[in-house]
Motif scaffolding. Structure first.
Motif, PDB file in Angstrom:
ATOM      1  N   ALA A 298      38.997 -29.242  60.830  1.00 23.29           N
ATOM      2  CA  ALA A 298      40.079 -29.563  60.822  1.00 23.29           C
ATOM      3  C   ALA A 298      40.578 -30.887  60.739  1.00 23.29           C
ATOM      4  O   ALA A 298      41.008 -31.746  59.810  1.00 23.29           O
ATOM      5  N   LEU A 299      39.804 -31.789  61.647  1.00 28.62           N
ATOM      6  CA  LEU A 299      39.830 -33.217  61.716  1.00 28.62           C
ATOM      7  C   LEU A 299      39.139 -33.831  60.463  1.00 28.62           C
ATOM      8  O   LEU A 299      39.741 -34.798  60.000  1.00 28.62           O
ATOM      9  N   ALA A 300      38.230 -33.574  59.838  1.00 25.72           N
ATOM     10  CA  ALA A 300      37.206 -33.928  58.878  1.00 25.72           C
ATOM     11  C   ALA A 300      38.228 -33.553  57.656  1.00 25.72           C
ATOM     12  O   ALA A 300      38.449 -34.678  56.898  1.00 25.72           O
ATOM     13  N   PHE A 301      38.816 -32.544  57.274  1.00 24.86           N
ATOM     14  CA  PHE A 301      39.704 -32.496  56.189  1.00 24.86           C
ATOM     15  C   PHE A 301      41.024 -33.243  56.072  1.00 24.86           C
ATOM     16  O   PHE A 301      41.375 -33.702  55.175  1.00 24.86           O
ATOM     17  N   ASP A 302      41.448 -33.281  57.471  1.00 24.31           N
ATOM     18  CA  ASP A 302      42.830 -34.080  57.448  1.00 24.31           C
ATOM     19  C   ASP A 302      42.608 -35.490  57.254  1.00 24.31           C
ATOM     20  O   ASP A 302      43.358 -36.357  56.588  1.00 24.31           O
ATOM     21  N   GLU A 303      41.520 -36.155  57.804  1.00 23.13           N
ATOM     22  CA  GLU A 303      41.169 -37.500  57.921  1.00 23.13           C
ATOM     23  C   GLU A 303      40.702 -37.809  56.208  1.00 23.13           C
ATOM     24  O   GLU A 303      41.126 -38.773  55.679  1.00 23.13           O
ATOM     25  N   LEU A 304      39.893 -36.987  55.624  1.00 21.78           N
ATOM     26  CA  LEU A 304      39.351 -37.238  54.293  1.00 21.78           C
ATOM     27  C   LEU A 304      40.496 -37.135  53.237  1.00 21.78           C
ATOM     28  O   LEU A 304      40.647 -37.955  52.393  1.00 21.78           O
ATOM     29  N   GLY A 305      41.342 -36.346  53.758  1.00 21.98           N
ATOM     30  CA  GLY A 305      42.561 -36.086  52.793  1.00 21.98           C
ATOM     31  C   GLY A 305      43.492 -37.330  52.547  1.00 21.98           C
ATOM     32  O   GLY A 305      44.366 -37.544  51.835  1.00 21.98           O
ATOM     33  N   ARG A 306      43.265 -38.240  53.625  1.00 23.03           N
ATOM     34  CA  ARG A 306      44.273 -39.581  53.841  1.00 23.03           C
ATOM     35  C   ARG A 306      43.498 -40.681  53.264  1.00 23.03           C
ATOM     36  O   ARG A 306      44.102 -41.869  53.193  1.00 23.03           O
TER      37      ARG A 306
ATOM     38  N   TYR B 158      43.357 -25.680  52.942  1.00 23.05           N
ATOM     39  CA  TYR B 158      43.941 -25.173  51.857  1.00 23.05           C
ATOM     40  C   TYR B 158      44.977 -26.419  51.222  1.00 23.05           C
ATOM     41  O   TYR B 158      45.363 -26.515  50.318  1.00 23.05           O
ATOM     42  N   LEU B 159      45.776 -26.898  52.171  1.00 21.30           N
ATOM     43  CA  LEU B 159      46.624 -27.682  51.870  1.00 21.30           C
ATOM     44  C   LEU B 159      46.132 -29.276  51.668  1.00 21.30           C
ATOM     45  O   LEU B 159      46.918 -30.230  51.368  1.00 21.30           O
ATOM     46  N   CYS B 160      44.818 -29.468  51.697  1.00 18.91           N
ATOM     47  CA  CYS B 160      44.503 -30.816  51.372  1.00 18.91           C
ATOM     48  C   CYS B 160      44.789 -31.508  50.405  1.00 18.91           C
ATOM     49  O   CYS B 160      44.771 -30.559  49.455  1.00 18.91           O
ATOM     50  N   PRO B 161      45.345 -32.545  50.160  1.00 23.21           N
ATOM     51  CA  PRO B 161      46.046 -33.253  49.044  1.00 23.21           C
ATOM     52  C   PRO B 161      44.660 -33.370  47.974  1.00 23.21           C
ATOM     53  O   PRO B 161      44.942 -33.610  46.652  1.00 23.21           O
ATOM     54  N   LYS B 162      43.325 -33.447  48.369  1.00 17.35           N
ATOM     55  CA  LYS B 162      42.269 -33.846  47.696  1.00 17.35           C
ATOM     56  C   LYS B 162      41.762 -32.595  47.034  1.00 17.35           C
ATOM     57  O   LYS B 162      41.555 -31.514  47.729  1.00 17.35           O
ATOM     58  N   PRO B 163      41.210 -32.452  45.836  1.00 21.04           N
ATOM     59  CA  PRO B 163      40.458 -31.160  45.362  1.00 21.04           C
ATOM     60  C   PRO B 163      39.255 -30.947  46.176  1.00 21.04           C
ATOM     61  O   PRO B 163      38.494 -31.785  46.560  1.00 21.04           O
ATOM     62  N   THR B 164      38.993 -29.641  46.518  1.00 20.01           N
ATOM     63  CA  THR B 164      37.963 -29.302  47.317  1.00 20.01           C
ATOM     64  C   THR B 164      37.104 -28.328  46.700  1.00 20.01           C
ATOM     65  O   THR B 164      37.756 -27.446  45.909  1.00 20.01           O
ATOM     66  N   VAL B 165      35.797 -28.382  46.803  1.00 24.20           N
ATOM     67  CA  VAL B 165      34.957 -27.482  46.012  1.00 24.20           C
ATOM     68  C   VAL B 165      33.838 -26.976  47.135  1.00 24.20           C
ATOM     69  O   VAL B 165      33.155 -27.752  47.992  1.00 24.20           O
ATOM     70  N   ALA B 166      33.950 -25.645  47.301  1.00 24.45           N
ATOM     71  CA  ALA B 166      32.916 -24.904  48.188  1.00 24.45           C
ATOM     72  C   ALA B 166      31.456 -24.667  47.453  1.00 24.45           C
ATOM     73  O   ALA B 166      31.536 -24.283  46.276  1.00 24.45           O
ATOM     74  N   LYS B 167      30.493 -25.205  47.925  1.00 21.16           N
ATOM     75  CA  LYS B 167      29.203 -25.231  47.326  1.00 21.16           C
ATOM     76  C   LYS B 167      28.398 -24.163  48.055  1.00 21.16           C
ATOM     77  O   LYS B 167      27.942 -24.243  49.231  1.00 21.16           O
ATOM     78  N   VAL B 168      28.227 -22.899  47.811  1.00 17.70           N
ATOM     79  CA  VAL B 168      27.796 -21.856  48.645  1.00 17.70           C
ATOM     80  C   VAL B 168      26.363 -21.466  48.182  1.00 17.70           C
ATOM     81  O   VAL B 168      26.152 -20.781  47.135  1.00 17.70           O
ATOM     82  N   GLN B 169      25.404 -22.008  49.189  1.00 14.89           N
ATOM     83  CA  GLN B 169      23.874 -21.942  48.709  1.00 14.89           C
ATOM     84  C   GLN B 169      23.381 -20.545  49.289  1.00 14.89           C
ATOM     85  O   GLN B 169      22.175 -20.276  48.998  1.00 14.89           O
ATOM     86  N   GLY B 170      23.871 -20.026  50.236  1.00 15.48           N
ATOM     87  CA  GLY B 170      23.579 -18.892  51.057  1.00 15.48           C
ATOM     88  C   GLY B 170      24.629 -17.864  51.347  1.00 15.48           C
ATOM     89  O   GLY B 170      25.647 -17.916  51.074  1.00 15.48           O
ATOM     90  N   ASP B 171      24.154 -16.923  52.362  1.00 19.40           N
ATOM     91  CA  ASP B 171      25.141 -15.813  52.561  1.00 19.40           C
ATOM     92  C   ASP B 171      26.444 -16.275  53.253  1.00 19.40           C
ATOM     93  O   ASP B 171      26.343 -17.288  54.125  1.00 19.40           O
ATOM     94  N   CYS B 172      27.784 -15.723  52.944  1.00 19.23           N
ATOM     95  CA  CYS B 172      28.892 -16.101  53.473  1.00 19.23           C
ATOM     96  C   CYS B 172      29.515 -14.845  54.007  1.00 19.23           C
ATOM     97  O   CYS B 172      29.951 -13.952  53.079  1.00 19.23           O
ATOM     98  N   TYR B 173      29.775 -14.750  55.487  1.00 18.87           N
ATOM     99  CA  TYR B 173      30.301 -13.461  56.099  1.00 18.87           C
ATOM    100  C   TYR B 173      31.443 -14.021  56.683  1.00 18.87           C
ATOM    101  O   TYR B 173      31.622 -14.975  57.179  1.00 18.87           O
ATOM    102  N   ALA B 174      32.490 -12.801  56.904  1.00 17.50           N
ATOM    103  CA  ALA B 174      33.378 -12.998  57.788  1.00 17.50           C
ATOM    104  C   ALA B 174      34.288 -14.306  57.606  1.00 17.50           C
ATOM    105  O   ALA B 174      34.696 -14.532  56.544  1.00 17.50           O
ATOM    106  N   GLY B 175      34.515 -15.134  58.520  1.00 14.53           N
ATOM    107  CA  GLY B 175      35.398 -16.149  58.695  1.00 14.53           C
ATOM    108  C   GLY B 175      34.792 -17.354  57.734  1.00 14.53           C
ATOM    109  O   GLY B 175      35.524 -18.269  57.173  1.00 14.53           O
TER     110      GLY B 175
END
Length: 261
Positions: free
Chosen positions: A37-45, A96-113
């Motif tokens: 939460a902190l990282a995306f908030d700060e980077l978005g600014r 989701y609301l980050c003002p900067k465009p975000t890209v998920a780079k999914v290199q392996g398994d992604c479960y649940a949360g």
């Protein structure tokens, strides 16, 4: 900030947020949630950041909740569980609301949360060896806090199936249902993400931010006079903006816009 569960790097207008608990398959706990939460908030600014890539170290992207954290939650009161779930919900909303465009780079398994993290991003690129699973019902739980983003990403019908079956599905199925935009071989993952990010950082920063907002706020709205007036107002405003004027002028004058300097 000295992050304990993430690594953060900024290079040539691109920030990389990397989940860094590979020994735990990058499962998250309350500390990881707070740091994300902190990282995306700060980077978005940060004006110098034009795009953010969410990645992970190790063979798995994210296995969902940390088992030790889940054990601790088992003893929580209803009020404590509510507060804990709200922290996760707030973190996902921040991405989701980050003002900067975000890209998920999914290199392996992604479960649940972990699927919530991916679905909250704007663009998803997955390795063809990655598997996905909404496994909550196997544990007597439901994917409640991630549901707004996962349902938006994969659609109601696919969510209806995978929420209640907890079946594992591969990256090709993730692309078919809309969760992933691109599926590539592992050796092509970095280059594919780099190509998408290159496109993002060459565009008008303000226009990209406003385009993200446009999709969020127009989707699902009835096509009526109110919507027409709203969208007309948006284009009128951005045409008169500094970057809007500069973009048109640079195109007509056959030069690079100032945001590329």
């Amino acid at each position: 900030m000295d992050y304990q569960t993430l690594t953060i790097a900024i290079d040539d207008k691109v920030a990389s947020v990397t989940l860094n608990r590979p020994e735990l398959r990058n499962a998250f706990n309350e500390h990881a949630i707070a740091e994300l939460a902190l990282a995306f908030d700060e980077l978005g600014r940060i004006d110098a950041v034009r795009a953010i890539v969410l990645a992970a170290n190790g063979p798995a992207f994210c296995a969902g909740a940390d088992l030790n954290w889940m054990k601790k939650m088992a003893g929580y009161s209803h009020s404590e569980n509510q507060d804990d779930a709200m922290r996760l919900a707030d973190m996902l909303r921040t991405i989701y609301l980050c003002p900067k465009p975000t890209v998920a780079k999914v290199q392996g398994d992604c479960y649940a949360g972990g699927m919530g993290l991916v679905a909250a991003c704007d663009i998803v690129v997955a390795s063809d060896v990655a598997n996905f699973c909404l496994s909550e019902v196997k544990l007597g739980l439901i994917p409640a806090t991630i549901s707004p983003y996962v349902i938006k990403a994969m659609g109601e019908q696919a969510a209806r199936r995978y929420f209640i079956t907890a079946e594992r599905f591969d990256a090709q199925e993730a692309r078919r249902i809309g969760l992933a935009h691109e599926v590539v071989a592992p050796e092509a993952l970095d280059a594919t993400v780099a190509g998408i990010v290159k496109s993002l950082v060459t565009n008008s920063p303000n226009a990209v931010c406003q385009a993200k907002k446009l999709v969020r706020e127009v989707v699902g709205q009835p096509v009526n006079d109110a919507l027409l007036g709203d969208t007309a107002g948006r284009i009128a405003e951005i045409r008169a903006s500094m970057e809007g004027r500069e973009g048109v002028a640079s195109f007509l004058e056959k030069r690079k816009p100032t945001w590329l300097n």
